[in-house]
Scaffold this active site. Structure first.
Site, PDB file in Angstrom:
ATOM      1  NE  ARG A  48       7.290  -2.267  -8.575  1.00 41.16           N
ATOM      2  CZ  ARG A  48       7.016  -1.310  -9.461  1.00 41.16           C
ATOM      3  NH1 ARG A  48       7.797  -1.144 -10.520  1.00 41.16           N
ATOM      4  NH2 ARG A  48       6.002  -0.498  -9.280  1.00 41.16           N
ATOM      5  CD  GLU A  89       5.815  -4.103  -5.822  1.00 46.99           C
ATOM      6  OE1 GLU A  89       4.874  -3.873  -6.607  1.00 46.99           O
ATOM      7  OE2 GLU A  89       6.559  -3.217  -5.374  1.00 46.99           O
ATOM      8  CB  SER A 110       1.657  -2.277  -5.912  1.00 48.87           C
ATOM      9  OG  SER A 110       1.453  -1.091  -6.607  1.00 48.87           O
TER      10      SER A 110
HETATM   11  N1  EPU Z   1      -6.985   0.184 -12.278  1.00 51.29           N
HETATM   12  C1  EPU Z   1      -8.295  -0.152 -12.052  1.00 51.29           C
HETATM   13  N2  EPU Z   1      -8.716  -0.300 -10.768  1.00 51.29           N
HETATM   14  C2  EPU Z   1      -7.884  -0.102  -9.691  1.00 51.29           C
HETATM   15  C3  EPU Z   1      -6.542   0.216  -9.933  1.00 51.29           C
HETATM   16  C4  EPU Z   1      -6.095   0.357 -11.232  1.00 51.29           C
HETATM   17  O1  EPU Z   1      -9.069  -0.324 -12.978  1.00 51.29           O
HETATM   18  O2  EPU Z   1      -8.369  -0.233  -8.568  1.00 51.29           O
HETATM   19  C5  EPU Z   1      -6.523   0.407 -13.665  1.00 51.29           C
HETATM   20  C6  EPU Z   1      -6.295   1.908 -13.900  1.00 51.29           C
HETATM   21  O3  EPU Z   1      -7.457   2.542 -14.317  1.00 51.29           O
HETATM   22  C7  EPU Z   1      -5.254   1.896 -14.989  1.00 51.29           C
HETATM   23  C8  EPU Z   1      -4.447   0.652 -14.683  1.00 51.29           C
HETATM   24  O4  EPU Z   1      -5.248  -0.165 -13.858  1.00 51.29           O
HETATM   25  O5  EPU Z   1      -5.841   1.731 -16.257  1.00 51.29           O
HETATM   26  C9  EPU Z   1      -3.122   0.960 -14.011  1.00 51.29           C
HETATM   27  O6  EPU Z   1      -3.373   1.610 -12.785  1.00 51.29           O
HETATM   28  P1  EPU Z   1      -2.301   2.594 -12.092  1.00 51.29           P
HETATM   29  O7  EPU Z   1      -1.834   3.619 -13.056  1.00 51.29           O
HETATM   30  O8  EPU Z   1      -2.883   3.077 -10.807  1.00 51.29           O
HETATM   31  O9  EPU Z   1      -1.038   1.694 -11.835  1.00 51.29           O
HETATM   32  P2  EPU Z   1      -0.874   0.207 -11.292  1.00 51.29           P
HETATM   33  O10 EPU Z   1      -0.513  -0.682 -12.404  1.00 51.29           O
HETATM   34  O11 EPU Z   1      -2.033  -0.169 -10.450  1.00 51.29           O
HETATM   35  C10 EPU Z   1       1.711   0.545 -10.970  1.00 51.29           C
HETATM   36  C11 EPU Z   1       2.761   0.316  -9.908  1.00 51.29           C
HETATM   37  C12 EPU Z   1       2.694   1.389  -8.837  1.00 51.29           C
HETATM   38  C13 EPU Z   1       2.913   2.734  -9.514  1.00 51.29           C
HETATM   39  C14 EPU Z   1       1.823   2.936 -10.574  1.00 51.29           C
HETATM   40  C15 EPU Z   1       1.992   4.205 -11.374  1.00 51.29           C
HETATM   41  C16 EPU Z   1       3.079  -2.091  -9.818  1.00 51.29           C
HETATM   42  C17 EPU Z   1       2.892  -3.335  -9.006  1.00 51.29           C
HETATM   43  N3  EPU Z   1       2.562  -0.991  -9.290  1.00 51.29           N
HETATM   44  O12 EPU Z   1       0.429   0.405 -10.344  1.00 51.29           O
HETATM   45  O13 EPU Z   1       3.765   1.154  -7.942  1.00 51.29           O
HETATM   46  O14 EPU Z   1       2.856   3.801  -8.570  1.00 51.29           O
HETATM   47  O15 EPU Z   1       1.875   1.832 -11.536  1.00 51.29           O
HETATM   48  O16 EPU Z   1       3.080   4.062 -12.218  1.00 51.29           O
HETATM   49  O17 EPU Z   1       3.685  -2.144 -10.877  1.00 51.29           O
HETATM   50  C18 EPU Z   1       4.291   0.028  -5.905  1.00 51.29           C
HETATM   51  O18 EPU Z   1       4.997  -0.737  -6.572  1.00 51.29           O
HETATM   52  O19 EPU Z   1       4.168  -0.096  -4.652  1.00 51.29           O
HETATM   53  C19 EPU Z   1       3.533   1.068  -6.585  1.00 51.29           C
HETATM   54  C20 EPU Z   1       2.653   1.855  -5.942  1.00 51.29           C
END
Ligand code: EPU
Length: 321
Positions: free
Chosen positions: A148, A317, A221
């Site tokens: 990012r 972010e 996010s």
């Molecule tokens: N998780 C939890 N609780 C939650 C959310 C997530 O335990 O409420 C755990 C999930 O179970 C998983 C891990 O955290 O093990 C990662 O979760 P997820 O795959 O939903 O992805 P994220 O890290 O929360 C990132 C990006 C998103 C992108 C997703 C999918 C960032 C800041 N965010 O989210 O990007 O869609 O991965 O690749 O890196 C954005 O930047 O606006 C965005 C939506």
């Protein structure tokens, strides 16, 4: 809550932008360039000029048996471009389906999802120097991409305006299905692994987990996932064996902020007219008419709890204006 800008200008070509910059109408420090605005949080009215790119178009620059290079106007909607690549049978952008925002911002922010970052697709970025209207083409390396992050958010912040981005996409089938439940969703629906189906599954996963900004104010996010030293990760893992993680460079480990926030008990919790989204704790939603300051107060409270419980600093972010 609505906020207002003193002035809004949309330009439709590189020449129009140059003319505007050299006209003296745009004073240093009194303008803000936006894309779709999906990563901005306004805490007050904006007294300066908001600039927006209306540069459109998608031009096929080159094609071989292996790949295509496509030059796209910064003002194109990102997801329209992804749809276009899928319709043409070009591989690479499908995992980035349904990300809000525009092409220019994709190259500033290095948007990413489901195991792909846009830096993996960017061949070069064309931009205009704000100070003298000169054209510059940045190679992928010159953009200094990281999670990012790019040179346009750091050393060159506010110094260049992106007009076009050239993406390189593959013509041979290469899919990235190992992130989260992408593969299992394809299997569950007995879908063949095709570009169309991968896009469909990604769109469905996003719609299930992320609120639609057109319906409920949110910026996707709200926080970035933090990188922590390996030693700190090993210690935490002893107390929390289910802590998810992604190995990173330089002896660091990336841990999901959503998981940390959920463990602090914030998922689904509200503070006045603002809440932590009940399906994805990384997202903050405006439940209606909340001000930017109310959103910041909730974000600050979340940051403080994560630090108190885990000793990990998380950062927005979203950009505050
Ligand atoms: N998780 C939890 N609780 C939650 C959310 C997530 O335990 O409420 C755990 C999930 O179970 C998983 C891990 O955290 O093990 C990662 O979760 P997820 O795959 O939903 O992805 P994220 O890290 O929360 C990132 C990006 C998103 C992108 C997703 C999918 C960032 C800041 N965010 O989210 O990007 O869609 O991965 O690749 O890196 C954005 O930047 O606006 C965005 C939506």
């Amino acid at each position: 809550m609505n906020v207002w800008a003193a002035c809004f200008i949309e330009y439709n070509s590189e020449d129009e932008l140059r003319e505007l910059l050299l006209s003296g109408k745009i004073l240093p420090g009194s303008w803000l360039h936006i894309g779709g605005g999906s990563n901005l949080l306004f805490t007050k009215n904006y007294e300066g000029t908001i600039l927006h790119s209306g540069i459109k178009g998608c031009e096929l620059l080159s094609e071989t048996d292996e790949a295509v290079e496509v030059r796209v106007g910064a003002g194109e909607r990102w997801d329209d471009f992804v749809k276009y690549t899928v319709a043409n049978g070009w591989y690479g952008a499908e995992n980035l389906s349904l990300i809000p925002g525009e092409v220019g911002a994709s190259a500033v922010q290095n948007i990413g999802a489901y195991g792909v970052e846009v830096k993996d697709l960017i061949a070069s970025v064309e931009a205009i120097n704000v100070a003298d209207g000169m054209f510059r083409r940045f190679t992928n390396e010159e953009c200094r991409y990281a999670y990012r992050d790019s040179i346009f958010k750091k050393e060159l912040k506010g110094q260049y305006i992106i007009t076009h981005v050239t993406y390189r996409l593959g013509k041979k089938a290469v899919f990235r299905l190992n992130y989260g439940n992408v593969r299992s969703e394809l299997e569950r629906n007995a879908c063949a692994v095709t570009l169309d189906n991968v896009r469909r599954v990604i769109v469905r996963i996003r719609k299930e987990k992320l609120p639609d900004p057109a319906e409920k104010g949110n910026a996707g996010s709200f926080f970035m996932n933090p990188f922590i030293p390996k030693e700190q990760f090993e210690t935490l893992k002893q107390s929390y064996p289910d802590l998810p993680f992604f190995p990173a460079d330089n002896g660091k480990v990336k841990v999901p902020a959503g998981w940390l926030i959920e463990k602090c008990g914030w998922k689904g919790r509200s503070m006045g007219r603002v809440s932590v989204y009940d399906k994805q704790a990384l997202v903050i939603v405006n439940d209606g008419n909340a001000t930017g300051d109310e959103v910041v107060r909730l974000a600050d409270a979340v940051i403080a709890s994560v630090y108190e419980k885990f000793g990990i600093a998380i950062f927005p972010e979203v950009n505050y204006v």
